[in-house]
Design an enzyme around this catalytic site. Structure first.
Site, PDB file in Angstrom:
ATOM      1  N   HIS A 221      25.692  -9.340   4.570  1.00 28.44           N
ATOM      2  CA  HIS A 221      24.445  -9.724   5.234  1.00 28.44           C
ATOM      3  C   HIS A 221      24.726 -10.221   6.656  1.00 28.44           C
ATOM      4  O   HIS A 221      24.060  -9.779   7.612  1.00 28.44           O
ATOM      5  CB  HIS A 221      23.762 -10.822   4.408  1.00 28.44           C
ATOM      6  CG  HIS A 221      22.561 -11.434   5.057  1.00 28.44           C
ATOM      7  ND1 HIS A 221      21.272 -11.115   4.679  1.00 28.44           N
ATOM      8  CD2 HIS A 221      22.446 -12.360   6.055  1.00 28.44           C
ATOM      9  CE1 HIS A 221      20.421 -11.818   5.421  1.00 28.44           C
ATOM     10  NE2 HIS A 221      21.114 -12.584   6.250  1.00 28.44           N
ATOM     11  N   GLU A 222      25.698 -11.097   6.809  1.00 30.06           N
ATOM     12  CA  GLU A 222      26.006 -11.635   8.136  1.00 30.06           C
ATOM     13  C   GLU A 222      26.588 -10.564   9.054  1.00 30.06           C
ATOM     14  O   GLU A 222      26.290 -10.526  10.251  1.00 30.06           O
ATOM     15  CB  GLU A 222      26.955 -12.832   8.022  1.00 30.06           C
ATOM     16  CG  GLU A 222      26.399 -14.007   7.238  1.00 30.06           C
ATOM     17  CD  GLU A 222      25.045 -14.484   7.733  1.00 30.06           C
ATOM     18  OE1 GLU A 222      24.766 -14.326   8.942  1.00 30.06           O
ATOM     19  OE2 GLU A 222      24.260 -15.002   6.923  1.00 30.06           O
TER      20      GLU A 222
ATOM     21  N   HIS B 117      23.796  -8.641  10.557  1.00 28.08           N
ATOM     22  CA  HIS B 117      23.221  -9.239  11.768  1.00 28.08           C
ATOM     23  C   HIS B 117      24.044  -8.859  12.994  1.00 28.08           C
ATOM     24  O   HIS B 117      23.486  -8.604  14.071  1.00 28.08           O
ATOM     25  CB  HIS B 117      23.183 -10.763  11.632  1.00 28.08           C
ATOM     26  CG  HIS B 117      22.055 -11.275  10.781  1.00 28.08           C
ATOM     27  ND1 HIS B 117      20.745 -10.908  10.978  1.00 28.08           N
ATOM     28  CD2 HIS B 117      22.052 -12.140   9.727  1.00 28.08           C
ATOM     29  CE1 HIS B 117      19.969 -11.515  10.102  1.00 28.08           C
ATOM     30  NE2 HIS B 117      20.745 -12.272   9.324  1.00 28.08           N
TER      31      HIS B 117
ATOM     32  N   GLU C 231      15.920 -10.365   8.711  1.00 29.74           N
ATOM     33  CA  GLU C 231      16.505 -10.768   7.434  1.00 29.74           C
ATOM     34  C   GLU C 231      16.415  -9.640   6.407  1.00 29.74           C
ATOM     35  O   GLU C 231      17.335  -9.432   5.616  1.00 29.74           O
ATOM     36  CB  GLU C 231      15.818 -12.030   6.903  1.00 29.74           C
ATOM     37  CG  GLU C 231      16.078 -13.288   7.722  1.00 29.74           C
ATOM     38  CD  GLU C 231      17.556 -13.586   7.875  1.00 29.74           C
ATOM     39  OE1 GLU C 231      18.300 -13.487   6.875  1.00 29.74           O
ATOM     40  OE2 GLU C 231      17.976 -13.908   9.001  1.00 29.74           O
TER      41      GLU C 231
END
Length: 308
Positions: free
Chosen positions: A152-153, A156, A209
């Site tokens: 997930h990070e 980003h 997100e």
């Protein structure tokens, strides 16, 4: 673990549309300030000349200071956020490197651990990115769930979300600086004058997100990502540090208009329906890819923290 590689080049990661939207938003803020100050010359004293000058100055300041701030963001976080940087041979760092390689990133990010029950990524781009994982997550989640958070990070990073959000805040600050507000009044002035931009930025934050969840799920599985979201939803409330930096965090402030993150129900529904996951460009290979340092990693000259 299946060797799943995301086609990084085909990700819709340009920050130019966001920048153009911020320019238009800053112009709206100037026009709105002029409208508020028009009756009898009261309010903020915005003259036509001031507004016209701001049409150039505010976007210029917002862009320049935003990029400068992003360049200093990692070092500032290391000084202020209680982060312990990991060595390149640390097992957690190695897992980050492997997942970054699967995502198609050409550089290894810095990797750090913090004492908070959360995670985030910062930096102006892949070459200067820092991925921070909370020690409580490492202690309580299984390996696949930690990998989902890492994915997930990294999502980003791949999507240039840090640049988008950093520029967004910089543009808002530039407007209130330009109009001469003191540090004490800037927070309230930002809401009064840039309310449209604020709502758009919060909406952008929630949208990013969903995309980061999808990339994390693509690198692991949607089941693992959902499991992580459910576990963190039942975690203790956000601390003061997490609320202050909610826009950066894996777990932020969920809700409607004033929220930084979608609700658990929305994130889970998006993953189950694969609304975003189906749009992630993926190349699949049949051979397994163990999470070990021996997996093809970038050369040392491509490591972000070797470029000091």
């Amino acid at each position: 673990m299946t060797d799943i590689k995301v086609n990084y080049r085909r990700l819709q990661n340009s920050s130019v549309p966001t920048w153009l939207g911020l320019v238009i938003g800053s112009w709206f803020g100037l026009a709105w300030a002029g409208l508020l100050s028009a009756p009898a010359g009261i309010g903020f004293g915005i003259t036509a000349a001031t507004a016209v000058g701001g049409f150039i100055a505010v976007p210029l300041w917002g862009t320049v200071w935003g990029l400068i701030g992003l360049g200093k963001q990692r070092q500032s976080a290391l000084r202020r956020h209680g982060i312990t940087l990991l060595e390149a041979d640390d097992p957690l760092a190695q897992r980050v490197y492997v997942l970054a390689a699967q995502l198609g990133l050409k550089t290894r990010p810095w990797v750090g651990v913090m004492p908070h029950n959360n995670a985030y990524a910062i930096g102006s781009g892949p070459d200067s990115a820092l991925v921070v994982i909370g020690q409580p997550l490492i202690d309580t989640l299984d390996d696949a769930e930690v990998d989902a958070i890492i994915g997930h990070e990294l999502g980003h990073i791949a999507n240039n979300d840090m640049r988008r959000m950093g520029l967004a805040r910089s543009f808002q600050n530039s407007l209130v600086w330009y109009l001469g507000f003191s540090n004490t009044l800037q927070r309230w002035a930002r809401w009064l004058l840039t309310w449209l931009s604020e709502f758009l930025i919060l909406s952008l934050s929630r949208e990013r997100e969903f995309w980061a969840d999808a990339i994390g799920a693509a690198l692991t599985s949607k089941e693992h990502m959902i499991a992580v979201l459910e576990k963190l939803h039942n975690s203790p409330p956000l601390g003061a540090f997490e609320r202050e930096h909610a826009r950066l965090m894996f777990r932020g402030i969920p809700g409607l208009l004033f929220s930084t993150h979608p609700t658990l129900r929305e994130r889970r529904a998006a993953l189950n329906s694969e609304r975003y996951l189906k749009r992630i460009p993926i190349r699949r290979q049949q051979e397994s890819l163990p999470l070990e340092p021996a997996v093809a990693l970038p050369n040392v000259e491509d490591i972000a923290y070797a470029k000091r």
